[in-house]
Design an enzyme around this catalytic site. Structure first.
Site, PDB file in Angstrom:
ATOM      1  N   THR A 167      55.411 -10.754  24.933  1.00  0.00           N
ATOM      2  CA  THR A 167      55.088  -9.796  23.864  1.00  0.00           C
ATOM      3  C   THR A 167      55.267  -8.353  24.350  1.00  0.00           C
ATOM      4  O   THR A 167      55.262  -7.425  23.546  1.00  0.00           O
ATOM      5  CB  THR A 167      53.623  -9.948  23.423  1.00  0.00           C
ATOM      6  OG1 THR A 167      52.785  -9.607  24.543  1.00  0.00           O
ATOM      7  CG2 THR A 167      53.323 -11.354  22.968  1.00  0.00           C
ATOM      8  N   GLY A 168      55.359  -8.174  25.649  1.00  0.00           N
ATOM      9  CA  GLY A 168      55.451  -6.836  26.224  1.00  0.00           C
ATOM     10  C   GLY A 168      54.080  -6.209  26.468  1.00  0.00           C
ATOM     11  O   GLY A 168      53.974  -5.164  27.107  1.00  0.00           O
ATOM     12  N   GLY A 169      53.023  -6.881  25.974  1.00  0.00           N
ATOM     13  CA  GLY A 169      51.668  -6.322  26.062  1.00  0.00           C
ATOM     14  C   GLY A 169      51.265  -5.929  27.479  1.00  0.00           C
ATOM     15  O   GLY A 169      50.758  -4.821  27.699  1.00  0.00           O
ATOM     16  N   THR A 170      51.534  -6.801  28.444  1.00  0.00           N
ATOM     17  CA  THR A 170      51.124  -6.536  29.831  1.00  0.00           C
ATOM     18  C   THR A 170      51.759  -5.245  30.347  1.00  0.00           C
ATOM     19  O   THR A 170      51.083  -4.361  30.874  1.00  0.00           O
ATOM     20  CB  THR A 170      51.556  -7.722  30.732  1.00  0.00           C
ATOM     21  OG1 THR A 170      50.943  -8.902  30.230  1.00  0.00           O
ATOM     22  CG2 THR A 170      51.182  -7.507  32.178  1.00  0.00           C
ATOM     23  N   HIS A 223      57.036 -19.353  36.811  1.00  0.00           N
ATOM     24  CA  HIS A 223      55.813 -18.562  36.639  1.00  0.00           C
ATOM     25  C   HIS A 223      54.832 -18.835  37.785  1.00  0.00           C
ATOM     26  O   HIS A 223      54.132 -17.945  38.243  1.00  0.00           O
ATOM     27  CB  HIS A 223      55.191 -18.909  35.290  1.00  0.00           C
ATOM     28  CG  HIS A 223      53.965 -18.135  34.986  1.00  0.00           C
ATOM     29  ND1 HIS A 223      53.932 -16.761  35.054  1.00  0.00           N
ATOM     30  CD2 HIS A 223      52.722 -18.533  34.635  1.00  0.00           C
ATOM     31  CE1 HIS A 223      52.717 -16.347  34.760  1.00  0.00           C
ATOM     32  NE2 HIS A 223      51.967 -17.393  34.502  1.00  0.00           N
ATOM     33  N   ASP A 254      49.334  -7.755  37.514  1.00  0.00           N
ATOM     34  CA  ASP A 254      48.178  -8.653  37.658  1.00  0.00           C
ATOM     35  C   ASP A 254      48.326  -9.364  39.002  1.00  0.00           C
ATOM     36  O   ASP A 254      49.374  -9.248  39.661  1.00  0.00           O
ATOM     37  CB  ASP A 254      48.064  -9.645  36.484  1.00  0.00           C
ATOM     38  CG  ASP A 254      49.327 -10.454  36.260  1.00  0.00           C
ATOM     39  OD1 ASP A 254      49.998 -10.792  37.246  1.00  0.00           O
ATOM     40  OD2 ASP A 254      49.639 -10.750  35.089  1.00  0.00           O
ATOM     41  N   LYS A 306      42.734  -8.805  32.280  1.00  0.00           N
ATOM     42  CA  LYS A 306      42.096 -10.000  31.725  1.00  0.00           C
ATOM     43  C   LYS A 306      42.795 -10.296  30.409  1.00  0.00           C
ATOM     44  O   LYS A 306      43.090  -9.380  29.637  1.00  0.00           O
ATOM     45  CB  LYS A 306      40.617  -9.668  31.471  1.00  0.00           C
ATOM     46  CG  LYS A 306      39.760 -10.885  31.251  1.00  0.00           C
ATOM     47  CD  LYS A 306      38.303 -10.494  31.252  1.00  0.00           C
ATOM     48  CE  LYS A 306      37.814 -10.524  29.816  1.00  0.00           C
ATOM     49  NZ  LYS A 306      36.452 -10.063  29.638  1.00  0.00           N
TER      50      LYS A 306
HETATM   51  C1  R5P Z   1      51.376 -13.137  33.385  1.00  0.00           C
HETATM   52  O1  R5P Z   1      50.791 -13.907  34.123  1.00  0.00           O
HETATM   53  C2  R5P Z   1      52.857 -13.008  33.328  1.00  0.00           C
HETATM   54  O2  R5P Z   1      53.408 -12.939  34.602  1.00  0.00           O
HETATM   55  C3  R5P Z   1      53.288 -11.827  32.509  1.00  0.00           C
HETATM   56  O3  R5P Z   1      52.726 -10.666  33.089  1.00  0.00           O
HETATM   57  C4  R5P Z   1      52.797 -11.822  31.102  1.00  0.00           C
HETATM   58  O4  R5P Z   1      52.221 -13.000  30.696  1.00  0.00           O
HETATM   59  C5  R5P Z   1      53.899 -11.421  30.165  1.00  0.00           C
HETATM   60  O5  R5P Z   1      53.484 -11.612  28.834  1.00  0.00           O
HETATM   61  P1  R5P Z   1      53.385 -10.431  27.809  1.00  0.00           P
HETATM   62  O6  R5P Z   1      54.707  -9.720  27.824  1.00  0.00           O
HETATM   63  O7  R5P Z   1      53.130 -11.125  26.500  1.00  0.00           O
HETATM   64  O8  R5P Z   1      52.235  -9.574  28.199  1.00  0.00           O
END
Ligand code: R5P
Length: 295
Positions: free
Chosen positions: A219-222, A127, A164, A188
């Site tokens: 979670t797929g949210g991003t 990450h 991001d 954010k």
């Molecule tokens: C963020 O810094 C990570 O690189 C991912 O974009 C993110 O955290 C993925 O998490 P989620 O799928 O829950 O949004």
């Protein structure tokens, strides 16, 4: 050399063993009545070199313990050189103290791995690249970039999107290799609820075939929100490439129903038991990229 695997990603371990022209060694893993892990290497001949494959995913705590027990058993059988292949480095997301009172989890896991006294570690798309600094053992940090470039180079893409600022580390090399511009989304995340909010975008997306690149999906949210946002800005199609798919409960269905047109991931995490629609989801194997680094 022999290849051993914990229970987290047997299909990938099989592929790595095949590439190295050897069979996956027999490891029996079950549980004692009190739920502690019981492990037995059921092989008569043990070589002096071993590769241990284990992703710290799905049930990460159990997978970490399995890994430690497996390495200990190999050492006790006299194995001299162990390469640990940890395609998804569990707990690498908590690589900073975001709020006072939090642990530096990524560092704790690095210490646990090093306490097993493996000789080297191979991992994929951490990450945060600075996590490498938590290790004093040789660590080979691989990327899925080339696999994605190879797969997507003829897909008529017009631009790359970093969902991001953190995702720029994966986006820049792909954009360079494909000679495409980058659009950056600023987002954010609420540290308490985990909810993601999109603040804005830098770059032009109207009428474009966009490729969003990220290191992992949880979670797929991003990605779902990024796709909605980009379509509102009149993007034509949305393709996503993410190295690690953590297969959090229910996320598959949410991604399929989202405005994402096509999703590419790798097999750093086992997807064998998942009900996946292969029209929508394409899984590219990281096995050769890893095998090339094993000698
Ligand atoms: C963020 O810094 C990570 O690189 C991912 O974009 C993110 O955290 C993925 O998490 P989620 O799928 O829950 O949004």
């Amino acid at each position: 050399m022999q290849v051993f695997s914990g229970s987290s990603n047997l299909p990938l371990a099989h592929k790595i063993a095949q590439n190295l022209d050897c069979k996956l060694a027999k490891v029996e893993i079950n549980k004692f009545p009190n739920q502690e892990i019981r492990l037995w290497i059921n092989e008569e001949k043990i070589d002096h070199k071993a590769v241990v494959v284990q992703s710290f995913a799905k049930e990460p705590d159990r997978m970490i313990i399995e890994f430690c027990l497996l390495v200990d058993a190999l050492k006790r059988l006299g194995v001299k050189e162990i390469t640990a292949v940890i395609p998804w480095m569990g707990y690498c997301i908590q690589d900073k103290i975001f709020r006072n009172g939090e642990p530096l989890s990524s560092r704790v896991i690095a210490d646990i791995i090093q306490a097993t006294k493996v000789n080297e570690i191979i991992t994929v798309d951490l990450h945060n690249e600075t996590t490498q600094g938590f290790f004093s053992l040789p660590l080979i940090h691989l990327s899925a970039t080339n696999l994605f470039v190879e797969k997507l180079k003829n897909n008529n893409l017009d631009c790359l999107v970093a969902p991001d600022v953190g995702a720029l580390k994966e986006t820049i090399p792909i954009a360079k290799a494909m000679n495409l511009p980058i659009v950056i989304i600023s987002k954010k995340r609420d540290l308490q609820t985990g909810k993601v909010q999109i603040l804005g975008i830098e770059g032009d997306i109207e009428g474009k075939n966009a490729l969003i690149v990220d290191d992992f999906i949880s979670t797929g949210g991003t990605l779902i929100q990024a796709a909605e946002f980009l379509k509102k800005q009149k993007a034509k199609t949305i393709t996503v490439a993410a190295t690690h798919h953590l297969f959090v409960e229910g996320v598959e269905a949410r991604l399929e129903k989202s405005l994402i047109d096509k999703l590419y991931i790798t097999d750093t995490i086992n997807s064998e038991d998942e009900k996946v629609d292969h029209q929508f989801l394409d899984i590219i194997s990281i096995s050769e990229t890893i095998t090339k680094k094993i000698d």
